[in-house]
Design a protein around this motif. Sequence first.
Motif, PDB file in Angstrom:
ATOM      1  N   ARG A  32      13.873 -25.820  15.408  1.00  0.00           N
ATOM      2  CA  ARG A  32      14.664 -24.653  15.006  1.00  0.00           C
ATOM      3  C   ARG A  32      15.052 -23.821  16.242  1.00  0.00           C
ATOM      4  N   ARG A  91      17.649 -25.683  18.346  1.00  0.00           N
ATOM      5  CA  ARG A  91      19.015 -25.562  17.843  1.00  0.00           C
ATOM      6  C   ARG A  91      19.573 -24.163  18.077  1.00  0.00           C
ATOM      7  N   PHE A  92      18.713 -23.157  18.055  1.00  0.00           N
ATOM      8  CA  PHE A  92      19.198 -21.786  18.291  1.00  0.00           C
ATOM      9  C   PHE A  92      19.659 -21.611  19.738  1.00  0.00           C
ATOM     10  N   VAL A 105      26.529 -18.658  15.293  1.00  0.00           N
ATOM     11  CA  VAL A 105      25.255 -18.440  14.589  1.00  0.00           C
ATOM     12  C   VAL A 105      25.491 -18.497  13.080  1.00  0.00           C
ATOM     13  N   LEU A 161      19.583 -23.127  10.982  1.00  0.00           N
ATOM     14  CA  LEU A 161      18.574 -22.198  11.484  1.00  0.00           C
ATOM     15  C   LEU A 161      17.642 -21.733  10.366  1.00  0.00           C
TER      16      LEU A 161
END
Length: 382
Positions: free
Chosen positions: A64, A67-68, A108, A115
């Motif tokens: 997670r 990927r952020f 985002v 996310l």
Amino acid sequence: MDIAFWVFVYIAAAVQAALLSLALWRRSANREANRLLAVWVALAGIDLAMKAAYWHTLSPEWFRAYRFVALFPFLYGSLFFLYVRALTRGQGFRWRDVRHLLGFAAMVLATGDVLLASTARLQAMSASWIAGERSIGHWFDFALFVYSLSYVAAALVQVHRYRRYLRERRSDADRLSLRWIDTMAACQVVIWCIAIVQALVQLPILNYGLLFGAIAGWICVVGWFSLGQPPLAVEPEAEPADDETIAPATISEPDDARYDAVQARLAALMESAAPLYLEPALTIGQVAKRSGYPEYLVSAVINRRFGGTFWDYINRLRVEASRACLADAADTRSILDIAYACGFTSKSTFNAAFKRQVGDTPSSYRKTAAPLKAAADDAGHR
């Protein structure tokens, strides 16, 4: 791909990024710009640290975060632009500059489902990534490249305008040319080229390890140049004198008598016993103040009567002064000492200006001109 090797490189670069960002944040020179650069470097360090953590463990729990931070490159281009703007225009980060972060915010939102994914889905996505499957489409790469490179291009336009501004107002523009910005931009372009090729063509050598290894190398370049950058004073446009209430842009044809008076005053300042052009860091604002005329009028006279920028005009006078010294056989100073005495601030600038104006190098000119002048003086005494 040797993951263990790249994990070591990323951790080392992340530590360096943390130390560098702290040093930049505390640096007093170019304070606003360096604080933006500190944030930029810190984000790059966090990016590398998260990748190192995930690649070391290959754990879904770290996927997670992985990927952020993959969205951080949407900040790099805009932060570079804001950094350059702060250097060249003296504008720190303001609330309205949040618009430059909208690309990151949009991505985002676009990838929010990943996310906020469940643990089971993260495990499946992590397993797919380890197997070499793409978890995101080419649209992401295209948006990233276009968005980020457009900011790099905008930053280079700012640098170009600032260089032109310096050449119009400073005689030591060569010392403030922002070459380290060109180097930083070139490093980014190289990184983006690697990313583009890696996205389009699957080559063994152009993998994610090399891509983020280049970012680790970029951090070293930033550290080398940024901590040694000279302070830049952003010079505001000079205010017209009290009796000059009309803006320069509104004056289409100033009267000739005024130009003649300004030209005569400039000649007096530059031909006095202590010529003004000998001052290394001379600015057009200082010349205007000494002349008693507004800066825009002095600039207009230099541009129209002498043909060139303030930087060209002052260096032309300096070259003529250096020619006289080089042609004097009794002057035993080195060429570099003569260049400095005539107001130049670097050997390269002196050599380039001299060759452009005289058509010969200073050393060659000295060898030929000094004997000729000595012979002419001897003939005159007979």
